[in-house]
Motif scaffolding. Structure first.
Motif, mmCIF file in Angstrom:
data_model
loop_
_atom_site.group_PDB
_atom_site.id
_atom_site.type_symbol
_atom_site.label_atom_id
_atom_site.label_comp_id
_atom_site.label_asym_id
_atom_site.label_seq_id
_atom_site.Cartn_x
_atom_site.Cartn_y
_atom_site.Cartn_z
ATOM 1 N N PRO A 195 0.797 -1.194 0.004
ATOM 2 C CA PRO A 195 0.219 0.045 -0.055
ATOM 3 C C PRO A 195 0.984 1.093 -0.016
ATOM 4 O O PRO A 195 0.634 2.159 -0.667
ATOM 5 C CB PRO A 195 -0.790 -0.083 1.248
ATOM 6 N N ASP A 196 1.900 1.521 0.724
ATOM 7 C CA ASP A 196 2.649 2.468 0.665
ATOM 8 C C ASP A 196 3.528 2.719 -0.536
ATOM 9 O O ASP A 196 3.490 3.898 -0.925
ATOM 10 C CB ASP A 196 3.845 2.433 1.706
ATOM 11 N N ASP A 197 3.906 1.812 -1.427
ATOM 12 C CA ASP A 197 4.404 2.033 -2.578
ATOM 13 C C ASP A 197 3.435 2.336 -3.558
ATOM 14 O O ASP A 197 3.411 3.227 -4.517
ATOM 15 C CB ASP A 197 5.037 0.732 -3.271
ATOM 16 N N ALA A 198 1.879 1.803 -3.448
ATOM 17 C CA ALA A 198 1.133 2.070 -4.460
ATOM 18 C C ALA A 198 0.817 3.703 -4.037
ATOM 19 O O ALA A 198 0.298 4.177 -5.078
ATOM 20 C CB ALA A 198 -0.302 1.238 -4.197
ATOM 21 N N ALA A 199 0.658 4.139 -2.944
ATOM 22 C CA ALA A 199 0.221 5.404 -2.559
ATOM 23 C C ALA A 199 1.356 6.403 -3.197
ATOM 24 O O ALA A 199 0.942 7.326 -3.520
ATOM 25 C CB ALA A 199 0.232 5.533 -0.815
ATOM 26 N N MET A 209 4.909 7.377 5.418
ATOM 27 C CA MET A 209 6.007 6.240 5.032
ATOM 28 C C MET A 209 5.522 4.891 5.408
ATOM 29 O O MET A 209 5.863 3.967 5.249
ATOM 30 C CB MET A 209 7.274 6.673 6.188
ATOM 31 N N MET A 210 4.315 4.790 6.622
ATOM 32 C CA MET A 210 4.430 3.482 7.257
ATOM 33 C C MET A 210 3.592 2.624 6.208
ATOM 34 O O MET A 210 2.950 2.870 5.243
ATOM 35 C CB MET A 210 3.244 4.011 8.511
ATOM 36 N N THR A 211 3.682 1.244 6.529
ATOM 37 C CA THR A 211 3.037 0.102 6.133
ATOM 38 C C THR A 211 1.688 -0.068 6.882
ATOM 39 O O THR A 211 1.828 -0.326 8.085
ATOM 40 C CB THR A 211 3.947 -0.961 6.238
ATOM 41 N N PRO A 212 0.667 0.169 6.229
ATOM 42 C CA PRO A 212 -0.758 -0.076 7.071
ATOM 43 C C PRO A 212 -1.071 -1.516 7.344
ATOM 44 O O PRO A 212 -2.470 -1.745 7.594
ATOM 45 C CB PRO A 212 -1.611 0.654 6.234
ATOM 46 N N ASP A 213 -0.353 -2.488 7.137
ATOM 47 C CA ASP A 213 -0.748 -3.835 7.407
ATOM 48 C C ASP A 213 0.130 -4.727 8.038
ATOM 49 O O ASP A 213 0.790 -5.770 7.672
ATOM 50 C CB ASP A 213 -1.186 -4.473 6.186
ATOM 51 N N PRO A 214 0.648 -4.326 9.608
ATOM 52 C CA PRO A 214 1.495 -5.001 10.347
ATOM 53 C C PRO A 214 0.810 -6.337 10.688
ATOM 54 O O PRO A 214 -0.433 -6.406 10.761
ATOM 55 C CB PRO A 214 1.858 -3.996 11.274
ATOM 56 N N ILE A 215 1.457 -7.233 11.581
ATOM 57 C CA ILE A 215 0.906 -8.423 12.463
ATOM 58 C C ILE A 215 0.268 -7.741 13.496
ATOM 59 O O ILE A 215 0.802 -7.249 14.349
ATOM 60 C CB ILE A 215 1.934 -9.573 12.362
ATOM 61 N N ILE A 216 -1.150 -7.949 13.763
ATOM 62 C CA ILE A 216 -1.751 -7.513 14.841
ATOM 63 C C ILE A 216 -2.534 -8.692 15.755
ATOM 64 O O ILE A 216 -3.099 -9.480 14.964
ATOM 65 C CB ILE A 216 -2.690 -6.423 14.533
ATOM 66 N N LEU A 217 -2.132 -8.597 16.873
ATOM 67 C CA LEU A 217 -3.038 -9.846 17.642
ATOM 68 C C LEU A 217 -3.338 -9.259 19.070
ATOM 69 O O LEU A 217 -3.090 -7.981 19.264
ATOM 70 C CB LEU A 217 -1.822 -10.994 18.259
#
Length: 450
Positions: A237-241, A281-289
């Motif tokens: 997503p960050d590269d696409a943006a 700059m962020m990546t909006p899809d980290p691992i979340i638990l």
């Protein structure tokens, strides 16, 4: 003297070593010069040395070719390769080209070219492996193949416009995305666009992530809206943006409307932030638990093959919901810490409470300082309500800190970059130096976090 015959398509990608066995780089192409009444003469190779720099290796400095490797004297010119008008690159310009057979049997496509040693430090084009068009039912729908001499073919177009893009793609199928992007950037612009147009959506997405944004915009401009949207939603997503932000507003909105809603929402969120902030700059899809998730669950998620290494370095723990923007951010658990605890341990009990998240409005400089000060691979990003919205990884920061053209083979400064390279003959020792040895390998291509 027995003839040494090497096929160029197999030679591309082979490692180049000096006499001591230290690796210098990899072969990317073979350079030949046409002759009026003889087969083309091999004048050298294009090799890629550490730093993605493509340089010229004179055939006179090649000691031997064979067994999947090239041995050199160890001395090469580190000037950037600049193709001369009389020179032709075999992989980039000859493979896949349509030719006519002089025996009158019709046309064929060049699938490989063999170079032969005809004397000390002397190589020339020998046989050519061609495929005739399919004339009837045949296995896999392909025509008959044949080995012919160079003199038995007549090229239809020496400018390379008739070369098959599919053939070039096939010869670079095993290249990492970063190396394929470098190969495309080395081609003339029209040729680059033709090859990009033939790549699969996923392969093109990987390549666009490794390209300068200006080149990516040119490629997207050639694609229809439907395919461009498919490629963009396959990208990080960050590269696409970053790419969409460079497009005209009307087309940006049209592409976002065509993308899957989940991917489009991620991109729209990133576009809302200044590009030089943590949010941009962020990546909006980290691992979340959740805090109740176990170490075993966390390790299972970071083992996914498609996950980028930087994203797999830690697991973010939040309150529900668990999709950005999440519930309140609780903390982060680094994978090394998970390895120290039994599989049934709850993540909420082993949180790293010392790693503070950054606000989405934090500057790129501030994020860089935090990563460097605390030796982190990623840092969580939260909004004004302390909800997790993404993570900034170290490669996201490097993309901002390095020059805009760092992916280009011409990015490196050179004192004599404006001068024409010295004549390429084996006795020329001007501007010759020993290439640094055992340099660490380049960063591997980013994976998918989906």
């Amino acid at each position: 003297m027995s003839t040494t015959r090497i096929f160029v398509a197999r030679l591309a990608g082979c490692a180049v070593f000096d006499r001591q066995g230290d690796r210098i780089g990899r072969v990317r192409d073979v350079v030949v010069v046409y002759r009026r009444s003889a087969s083309p003469r091999v004048v050298g190779m294009v090799i890629e040395i550490p730093g993605r720099r493509r340089v010229f290796l004179s055939i006179g400095r090649v000691v031997s070719i064979g067994a999947g490797q090239v041995i050199t004297t160890g001395l090469i010119s580190v000037r950037r390769f600049e193709q001369r008008a009389s020179e032709v690159r075999v992989v980039a310009e000859i493979l896949g080209r349509r030719v006519s057979l002089t025996d009158g049997s019709g046309e064929a496509t060049v699938e490989d070219v063999a170079i032969e040693q005809v004397g000390p430090a002397e190589w020339e084009v020998g046989q050519v492996f061609v495929r005739r068009p399919r004339t009837g039912p045949a296995p896999f729908g392909r025509g008959a193949t044949a080995f012919v001499k160079w003199g038995d073919i007549r090229e239809q177009d020496r400018g390379g416009r008739s070369q098959s893009a599919a053939q070039l793609i096939q010869s670079t199928a095993d290249l990492p995305a970063a190396d394929l992007a470098s190969t495309l950037l080395d081609l003339p612009e029209q040729r680059m666009l033709e090859v990009a147009d033939e790549l699969t959506d996923e392969r093109l997405a990987d390549v666009l992530e490794e390209m300068p944004e200006e080149s990516g915009v040119k490629i997207l401009a050639r694609l229809g809206d439907d395919r461009a949207a498919d490629v963009l939603e396959t990208m990080q997503p960050d590269d696409a943006a970053d790419l969409i932000a460079k497009l005209p507003d009307a087309r940006s909105e049209a592409l976002l409307d065509l993308m899957e809603s989940e991917e489009a929402d991620d991109v729209r969120m990133l576009l809302a932030y200044d590009p030089d902030t943590a949010g941009g700059m962020m990546t909006p899809d980290p691992i979340i638990l959740s805090a109740d998730a176990t170490v075993a669950e966390g390790l299972a998620l970071i083992r996914r093959h498609e996950l980028a290494p930087a994203l797999g370095a830690a697991v973010c723990v939040t309150q529900p919901p668990y999709e950005p923007p999440t519930g309140r951010f609780l903390g982060i658990v680094h994978f090394q810490r998970m390895l120290r605890y039994p599989p049934h341990e709850r993540l909420g009990s082993i949180l790293d409470t010392q790693t503070e998240p950054v606000r989405a409005t934090a500057s790129a400089a501030e994020v860089s300082r935090i990563l460097a000060t605390y030796n982190l691979v990623q840092v969580p990003v939260v909004d004004e309500n302390h909800r997790l919205v993404g993570v900034v990884t170290v490669d996201d920061v490097l993309d901002r800190l390095l020059p805009d053209d760092w992916r280009s083979t011409d990015a490196e400064d050179d004192d004599d970059a404006d001068e024409r390279p010295a004549p390429r003959v084996s006795t020329d020792t001007s501007a010759v130096t020993t290439v640094p040895q055992r340099v660490p390998s380049r960063r591997s291509p980013r994976g998918r976090a989906r």
